[in-house]
Design a protein around this motif. Structure first.
Motif, short mmCIF file in Angstrom:
data_model
loop_
_atom_site.label_atom_id
_atom_site.label_comp_id
_atom_site.label_asym_id
_atom_site.label_seq_id
_atom_site.Cartn_x
_atom_site.Cartn_y
_atom_site.Cartn_z
N MET A 21 35.16 6.76 43.37
CA MET A 21 35.85 6.67 42.31
C MET A 21 34.25 6.61 41.12
SD MET A 21 37.98 2.71 40.35
CE MET A 21 38.02 2.58 41.84
N ASN A 22 34.30 6.72 40.20
CA ASN A 22 33.09 6.71 38.93
C ASN A 22 33.92 7.09 37.87
OD1 ASN A 22 30.99 7.23 40.69
ND2 ASN A 22 31.44 9.94 40.93
N VAL A 23 33.24 5.52 37.13
CA VAL A 23 34.12 5.42 35.64
C VAL A 23 32.51 5.43 35.19
CG1 VAL A 23 36.27 4.15 36.71
CG2 VAL A 23 34.34 2.92 36.10
N SER A 24 32.69 5.20 34.01
CA SER A 24 32.08 5.21 32.87
C SER A 24 32.55 4.53 31.58
CB SER A 24 31.27 6.25 32.50
OG SER A 24 31.43 7.00 31.89
N LEU A 25 31.26 4.06 30.40
CA LEU A 25 31.93 3.50 29.23
C LEU A 25 30.54 4.35 28.33
CD1 LEU A 25 33.00 -0.18 29.46
CD2 LEU A 25 34.11 1.27 28.83
N GLU A 26 30.55 4.45 27.39
CA GLU A 26 30.05 5.11 25.84
C GLU A 26 30.38 3.88 24.97
OE1 GLU A 26 30.94 8.95 25.62
OE2 GLU A 26 31.89 9.45 27.18
N TYR A 27 29.68 3.46 24.59
CA TYR A 27 29.74 2.34 23.04
C TYR A 27 29.99 3.44 21.99
CZ TYR A 27 28.67 -1.61 20.22
OH TYR A 27 29.30 -2.29 18.93
N GLY A 75 30.28 2.59 19.10
CA GLY A 75 29.92 1.06 17.96
C GLY A 75 31.44 0.67 17.56
N GLU A 76 30.87 -0.44 16.92
CA GLU A 76 32.44 -2.02 16.55
C GLU A 76 33.18 -2.34 17.41
OE1 GLU A 76 34.52 -0.57 13.07
OE2 GLU A 76 32.96 0.67 11.95
N LYS A 77 32.16 -2.91 17.78
CA LYS A 77 32.44 -3.13 19.32
C LYS A 77 33.82 -2.67 20.69
CE LYS A 77 32.13 -8.23 17.99
NZ LYS A 77 32.64 -9.77 18.21
N LYS A 78 33.89 -0.79 19.68
CA LYS A 78 34.46 -0.90 21.08
C LYS A 78 33.65 0.54 22.19
CE LYS A 78 37.83 0.35 17.15
NZ LYS A 78 37.96 1.45 15.75
N PHE A 79 34.70 1.24 22.62
CA PHE A 79 34.20 1.32 23.96
C PHE A 79 35.07 2.91 24.58
CE2 PHE A 79 32.41 -2.29 24.29
CZ PHE A 79 30.22 -2.64 24.98
N LYS A 80 34.18 4.13 24.91
CA LYS A 80 35.44 5.02 25.66
C LYS A 80 34.59 5.10 26.88
CE LYS A 80 35.66 10.28 25.56
NZ LYS A 80 35.61 11.57 25.36
N ALA A 81 36.62 4.76 27.69
CA ALA A 81 36.90 4.50 29.13
C ALA A 81 35.85 5.85 29.69
CB ALA A 81 37.35 3.43 29.60
#
Length: 155
Positions: free
Chosen positions: A1-7, A9-15
């Motif tokens: 399994m591979n997961v990632s997050l991209e910040y 801004g404003e305390k939001k991430f793209k999962a």
């Protein structure tokens, strides 16, 4: 399994997962709340999948959890009580076996935290409480696994 997050801004991430992506908005739902809903989502889907595999439908299904956290940082989960409420055309014995199969064997998230979290459950099936605050084996070693059927769970 591979997961990632991209910040973003404003305390939001793209999962990002292999299959999809979604926005994790920490101002609206904290990562701990996402984690908790992931836990009950995992065990929640197990019931539906097992019932469908046996040719049954699950109706009016709701899964909820009451979670107590330790007061000291990192404020880990201390206990989790999961309440399953659903209807179906199978008997109550099978309903309980489906839930126990998830809790004791199949649910990855429950089985990932069970050594450090005291886990209990209640089952309300077709409007009747068929299990009330029963425990599963956990890291405390004080709860013996008992499926309520003399060890016949899931056979």
């Amino acid at each position: 399994m591979n997961v990632s997050l991209e910040y973003m801004g404003e305390k939001k991430f793209k999962a990002n997962t292999v299959k999809s992506s979604y926005i994790l908005d920490c101002k609206e739902i904290t990562p701990v709340e996402y984690f908790a809903t992931g836990i009950i989502g995992c065990t929640g889907i197990d019931l539906v999948v097992m019932a469908e595999k046996d040719g049954y439908a699950v109706n009016n299904y709701k899964v909820s959890a009451e979670i107590e956290r330790q007061m000291e940082v990192p404020m880990k989960f201390a206990s989790m009580h999961i309440v399953y409420a659903f209807d179906g055309s199978f008997d109550a014995t099978k309903a309980k076996r489906y839930i126990l199969a998830s809790l004791e064997n199949y649910c990855t998230t429950i089985n990932s935290v069970r050594d450090s979290v005291k886990i209990s459950y209640t089952i309300i099936y077709n409007g009747n409480k068929i299990a009330d605050r029963e425990g599963i084996a956990s890291g405390s070693g004080s709860i013996e696994p008992d499926d309520g059927f003399g060890g016949a769970c899931c056979s």
